[in-house]
Design a protein around this motif. Structure first.
Motif, short mmCIF file in Angstrom:
data_model
loop_
_atom_site.label_atom_id
_atom_site.label_comp_id
_atom_site.label_asym_id
_atom_site.label_seq_id
_atom_site.Cartn_x
_atom_site.Cartn_y
_atom_site.Cartn_z
N THR A 54 -23.93 28.68 19.75
CA THR A 54 -22.50 28.68 20.05
C THR A 54 -22.00 27.26 20.21
O THR A 54 -22.65 26.44 20.87
N VAL A 55 -20.84 27.00 19.62
CA VAL A 55 -20.19 25.70 19.76
C VAL A 55 -18.81 25.91 20.37
O VAL A 55 -18.03 26.73 19.88
N LEU A 56 -18.53 25.19 21.44
CA LEU A 56 -17.18 25.16 22.01
C LEU A 56 -16.47 23.95 21.43
O LEU A 56 -16.83 22.82 21.73
N LEU A 57 -15.49 24.19 20.59
CA LEU A 57 -14.71 23.11 19.99
C LEU A 57 -13.38 23.04 20.72
O LEU A 57 -12.59 23.98 20.69
N GLY A 58 -13.15 21.92 21.42
CA GLY A 58 -11.96 21.88 22.25
C GLY A 58 -11.36 20.50 22.37
O GLY A 58 -11.94 19.50 21.96
N THR A 59 -10.18 20.50 22.94
CA THR A 59 -9.47 19.26 23.24
C THR A 59 -8.88 19.37 24.63
O THR A 59 -8.90 20.45 25.24
N VAL A 60 -8.36 18.28 25.14
CA VAL A 60 -7.82 18.25 26.50
C VAL A 60 -6.31 18.44 26.46
O VAL A 60 -5.62 17.78 25.68
N ASP A 61 -5.81 19.34 27.30
CA ASP A 61 -4.36 19.55 27.34
C ASP A 61 -3.72 18.54 28.28
O ASP A 61 -4.39 17.65 28.82
N THR A 62 -2.41 18.67 28.47
CA THR A 62 -1.68 17.67 29.25
C THR A 62 -1.99 17.74 30.74
O THR A 62 -1.57 16.86 31.49
N GLN A 63 -2.71 18.77 31.18
CA GLN A 63 -3.13 18.86 32.58
C GLN A 63 -4.61 18.49 32.75
O GLN A 63 -5.17 18.68 33.82
N GLY A 64 -5.23 17.99 31.68
CA GLY A 64 -6.62 17.58 31.77
C GLY A 64 -7.62 18.70 31.63
O GLY A 64 -8.80 18.52 31.91
N ARG A 65 -7.17 19.88 31.20
CA ARG A 65 -8.07 21.02 31.06
C ARG A 65 -8.58 21.12 29.63
O ARG A 65 -7.88 20.80 28.68
N LEU A 66 -9.81 21.58 29.50
CA LEU A 66 -10.40 21.75 28.17
C LEU A 66 -9.91 23.05 27.56
O LEU A 66 -10.07 24.12 28.13
N LYS A 67 -9.30 22.95 26.38
CA LYS A 67 -8.80 24.11 25.66
C LYS A 67 -9.46 24.15 24.29
O LYS A 67 -9.58 23.12 23.63
N GLY A 68 -9.87 25.32 23.85
CA GLY A 68 -10.50 25.36 22.54
C GLY A 68 -10.96 26.75 22.14
O GLY A 68 -10.49 27.76 22.69
N LYS A 69 -11.89 26.78 21.21
CA LYS A 69 -12.37 28.03 20.64
C LYS A 69 -13.89 27.99 20.55
O LYS A 69 -14.50 26.93 20.49
N GLU A 70 -14.48 29.20 20.53
CA GLU A 70 -15.91 29.33 20.33
C GLU A 70 -16.20 29.63 18.86
O GLU A 70 -15.49 30.41 18.23
N PHE A 71 -17.24 28.99 18.34
CA PHE A 71 -17.66 29.21 16.96
C PHE A 71 -19.15 29.52 16.92
O PHE A 71 -19.92 29.03 17.75
N ASP A 72 -19.55 30.31 15.93
CA ASP A 72 -20.97 30.43 15.62
C ASP A 72 -21.44 29.07 15.14
O ASP A 72 -20.85 28.48 14.24
N THR B 112 3.43 21.31 26.15
CA THR B 112 4.05 21.91 27.32
C THR B 112 3.52 21.27 28.59
O THR B 112 2.44 20.67 28.59
N ASP B 113 4.28 21.43 29.68
CA ASP B 113 3.84 20.89 30.96
C ASP B 113 3.13 21.97 31.76
O ASP B 113 2.79 23.04 31.22
N LEU B 114 2.91 21.72 33.05
CA LEU B 114 2.18 22.65 33.89
C LEU B 114 2.86 24.00 33.98
O LEU B 114 2.21 25.03 34.12
N GLY B 115 4.20 24.01 33.88
CA GLY B 115 4.94 25.26 33.93
C GLY B 115 5.16 25.89 32.57
O GLY B 115 6.00 26.77 32.42
N MET B 116 4.42 25.42 31.56
CA MET B 116 4.52 25.92 30.18
C MET B 116 5.90 25.67 29.59
O MET B 116 6.37 26.41 28.73
#
Length: 208
Positions: free
Chosen positions: A38-56, A80-84
């Motif tokens: 499994t690979v988690l491919l992600g980037t950091v959003d404007t709140q510093g959280r990791l966002k992404g998708k799982e791949f085989d 978007t900001d913290l309040g979307m």
């Protein structure tokens, strides 16, 4: 679970297959050496959280190698900001939509995630960080781009930015055998000089 995955993990469990590969390295090498599935491919959003998708893992490596996959992510992640809410003067809005943004994955520095194992001694997941791009250049709304611009402006003023952090601990009371843990109504703040301070918390929250 397929026989192929079980076989790969069995090979990866052998010291000779994994001892020469560091926990950070090329994606394809980590997949081969550790039997990563499994690979988690992600980037950091404007709140510093990791966002992404799982791949085989095998599928992602092959598609990236052949150029058949150009990773993308919805623009709301960096639009978007913290309040979307989207900035009024920004390129995105909930009325017009966000569209997708292109991602440039750093496959040379994949990181094994030891806290997501299939077996305690055998990692099975890696994370690959990706940079949002626009027209082949860093996306202007990406947090890393914004930070780089701020650092450049500070440097032009003769100022160097620094970052500090704090550690906090919430104390719990319980028994390991029963696996029942309850808060002790206290927090432990680790002070910069090394002093450990216990601050009682009452029903109305911490003292002012």
């Amino acid at each position: 679970m397929s026989a192929t995955i079980r076989t790969a993990r069995t090979r990866a469990a052998q010291p000779s297959a994994s001892s020469s590969v560091p926990p950070v390295g090329r994606l394809d090498q980590l997949v081969d050496a550790f039997g990563i599935d499994t690979v988690l491919l992600g980037t950091v959003d404007t709140q510093g959280r990791l966002k992404g998708k799982e791949f085989d893992a095998a599928h992602l490596v092959e598609r990236l190698r052949s150029g058949a996959l150009a990773p993308e992510m919805c623009g709301y992640v960096i639009g978007t900001d913290l309040g979307m809410a989207a900035p009024a003067n920004g390129p995105f809005s909930w009325a017009s939509g966000f569209g997708d943004i292109a991602l440039l994955p750093d496959v040379q520095r994949a990181r094994v995630l030891p806290w997501l194992p299939w077996l305690p001694w055998l990692p099975s997941t890696v994370v690959v960080f990706a940079d949002p791009i626009s027209g082949g250049l860093p996306h202007p709304l990406a947090p890393a781009t914004v930070l780089a611009e701020q650092q450049h402006r500070l440097a032009s003023l003769g100022v160097r930015a620094g970052v500090g952090g704090g550690d906090g601990v919430r104390a719990l009371r319980g028994h390991r055998a029963g696996r029942r843990w309850e808060p002790t109504n206290a927090t432990a703040d680790l002070m910069p000089e090394g002093e450990l301070r216990i601050t009682p918390i009452g029903p109305d929250g911490p003292p002012a």
